[in-house]
Design a protein around this motif. Structure first.
Motif, PDB file in Angstrom:
ATOM      1  N   ARG A 123     -10.000 -11.608  11.258  1.00 38.39           N
ATOM      2  CA  ARG A 123     -10.842 -10.619  10.626  1.00 38.39           C
ATOM      3  C   ARG A 123     -10.287  -9.253  11.347  1.00 38.39           C
ATOM      4  N   GLU A 147      -7.127  -8.162   9.599  1.00 40.30           N
ATOM      5  CA  GLU A 147      -7.289  -7.677   8.043  1.00 40.30           C
ATOM      6  C   GLU A 147      -8.033  -6.336   8.600  1.00 40.30           C
ATOM      7  N   ILE A 148      -8.906  -6.135   9.027  1.00 42.79           N
ATOM      8  CA  ILE A 148      -9.401  -5.003   9.237  1.00 42.79           C
ATOM      9  C   ILE A 148      -8.470  -3.869   9.692  1.00 42.79           C
ATOM     10  N   ASN A 150      -5.312  -3.918   9.249  1.00 46.42           N
ATOM     11  CA  ASN A 150      -4.582  -3.724   8.240  1.00 46.42           C
ATOM     12  C   ASN A 150      -4.716  -2.714   6.887  1.00 46.42           C
ATOM     13  N   GLU A 151      -6.300  -3.000   6.869  1.00 46.64           N
ATOM     14  CA  GLU A 151      -6.693  -2.058   5.920  1.00 46.64           C
ATOM     15  C   GLU A 151      -6.771  -0.450   6.349  1.00 46.64           C
ATOM     16  N   GLN A 152      -6.689  -0.495   7.709  1.00 52.49           N
ATOM     17  CA  GLN A 152      -6.468   1.043   8.359  1.00 52.49           C
ATOM     18  C   GLN A 152      -5.081   1.288   8.486  1.00 52.49           C
ATOM     19  N   LYS A 153      -4.323   0.516   7.823  1.00 52.19           N
ATOM     20  CA  LYS A 153      -2.745   0.584   7.788  1.00 52.19           C
ATOM     21  C   LYS A 153      -2.275   0.683   9.372  1.00 52.19           C
ATOM     22  N   SER A 213     -18.106   2.170   4.948  1.00 49.67           N
ATOM     23  CA  SER A 213     -16.844   1.296   4.697  1.00 49.67           C
ATOM     24  C   SER A 213     -16.072   1.089   5.811  1.00 49.67           C
ATOM     25  N   TYR A 228     -17.701  -3.643   9.259  1.00 49.58           N
ATOM     26  CA  TYR A 228     -17.209  -5.166   8.827  1.00 49.58           C
ATOM     27  C   TYR A 228     -18.136  -6.291   9.515  1.00 49.58           C
TER      28      TYR A 228
END
Length: 446
Positions: free
Chosen positions: A323, A326-327, A329-332, A441, A444
């Motif tokens: 997790r 993934e998080i 990665n969402e923040q680049k 947003s 998580y």
């Protein structure tokens, strides 16, 4: 409810029970850790003269100076009992000669193969056997596999020539301490007692009734008492395993597992709420079921459900790392080089105990994948990780701003959750710290 109502006591048992009921007995506690020290304090508060035994000289020194080191013990209580000479500690087992009853509260860890390591219990019993006298009660409280009291302890003590049930009395009574629990503690939690003989059960029950406010439930044998403790914690292990598996599945399906559990908990019967988390910690729930699994092999039985639950719970640190990746990665951002602030290293909220904490393997994995991490925990100043001592940091606005990801691993009450919410770039909350009330947003959950 009792199995031993018609027991006829012999003279030695009657004398010992009278000493216990009138608080004239001197009682001993072997092992002054998370279980032993609170028990020793409660016995002294009940009016007994108590001698605590421990091989660690530092613990002995601290007790004798009235300095507390266990969260569930009140400093003022310990100090008062020590200075009034109701409680003292020693590493000298010759003082066993002076006690009428002794409780054994030493560690029972697993080895690397998840098999019971009984060396602490065996060593304590051997030391006791050298100095005990007729009219002594010996009770094991350490969690263990069914059969320990009768197969391991009884033969060692019988080598003294004293007869069990006539000269000495042996029983098992599992500890049920829940660190940090505000409602139930050593004093008011019901006790289960099973003696090698009916007389042994009666004598042991008399001791606990003289100390505790909670009910004392007598069972027919030590094996029953040993097994019931494993059932208690295996029940929790399996149900937490189910909650964790539901968390993994719900995450894949885009469903909030905590909302699901809260909805299920509205049913007034047939459901008991258990919650997911980063894994299991402490010395009971993640360890005790393996005693049962190990013992079951002796009977050619494979405990499939227990082992599966253990595997699920053991895998949760990996799910947390997944997790985190993934998080980020969402923040680049990549895990390698990211700053991760982990909140909490204790295995549960509002305590200082990090034994078997699931946060430790999470930190090991963060290191493996190149993250730059720090830990903040108001209850733990430092902790050992892979043989090295690590200092925790204060939770500040600056630390939160610096972090690429904040992981709430232990939801201590002292954390400033409003500050966390308003400052963190991204939050992974493994404990549902905001009770489903935080929508943002960058927030998580598992």
């Amino acid at each position: 409810m009792t199995k031993t109502k018609s027991i006829i006591l012999n003279h030695t048992a009657e004398q010992l029970i009278n000493k216990l009921e009138t608080k004239k007995a001197t009682v001993g506690v072997v092992g002054l850790g998370y279980v032993g020290l609170p028990l020793a304090v409660e016995k002294a508060k009940a009016g007994f003269t108590v001698i605590g035994f421990d091989v660690q000289e530092e613990k002995v020194r601290m007790v004798n100076e009235g300095n507390n080191y266990i969260g569930d013990v009140v400093q003022e209580d310990l100090e008062s009992l020590v200075f009034s000479e109701k409680l003292k500690a020693t590493a000298d087992y010759t003082f066993i000669r002076d006690v009428d009853a002794v409780a054994i509260c030493v560690p029972t860890p697993l080895d690397i193969y998840k098999q019971p390591n009984m060396e602490y219990v065996k060593g304590s019993v051997e030391a006791i056997s050298k100095y005990m006298t007729a009219g002594t009660l010996i009770v094991l409280e350490s969690t263990t596999y069914p059969g320990t009291t009768e197969e391991l302890i009884k033969p060692i003590l019988e080598k003294s020539g004293l007869i069990v049930g006539e000269d000495i009395f042996i029983a098992y009574s599992p500890e049920r301490i829940d660190p940090g629990n505000k409602d139930f503690n050593t004093k008011n939690t019901p006790k289960v007692v099973g003696g090698v003989t009916g007389i042994c059960t009666k004598v042991a029950a008399a001791m606990y009734r003289a100390v505790l406010d909670g009910d004392v439930h007598e069972v027919s044998s030590p094996a029953v008492a040993e097994m019931e403790k494993l059932l208690e914690n295996t029940f929790r292990n399996i149900n937490i395993g189910l909650a964790n598996e539901m968390a993994i599945l719900c995450n894949k399906m885009g469903i909030d597992v905590w909302e699901v559990i809260d909805a299920a908990a509205t049913k007034p019967y047939g459901f008991m709420a258990f919650y997911p988390g980063p894994g299991l910690g402490g010395h009971c729930i993640p360890i005790d079921p393996w005693y049962l699994t190990w013992k079951a092999r002796e009977y050619n039985y494979h405990t499939k459900l227990i082992e599966t639950a253990g595997e699920i719970n053991d895998s949760m640190p990996d799910f947390v790392i997944q997790r985190c990746s993934e998080i980020l990665n969402e923040q680049k951002k990549a895990m390698n080089g990211s700053k991760v602030l982990v909140l909490g290293v204790a295995y549960k909220k509002d305590i200082d105990d990090y034994r078997e904490s699931p946060v430790l393997p999470i930190l090991e994995r963060l290191t493996k994948y190149g993250a730059d991490w720090e830990v903040s925990d108001p209850h733990v100043e430092e902790f050992k990780l892979e043989g090295e001592m690590v200092e925790t940091v204060m939770l500040t606005e600056e630390k939160l701003e610096e972090a690429d990801l904040v992981v709430i691993a232990t939801n201590h009450s002292e954390f400033d959750y409003e500050l966390i919410k308003s400052t963190a770039k991204a939050i992974l909350d493994t404990r549902n710290s905001y009770d489903n009330a935080y929508e943002k947003s960058v927030y998580y959950k598992l």
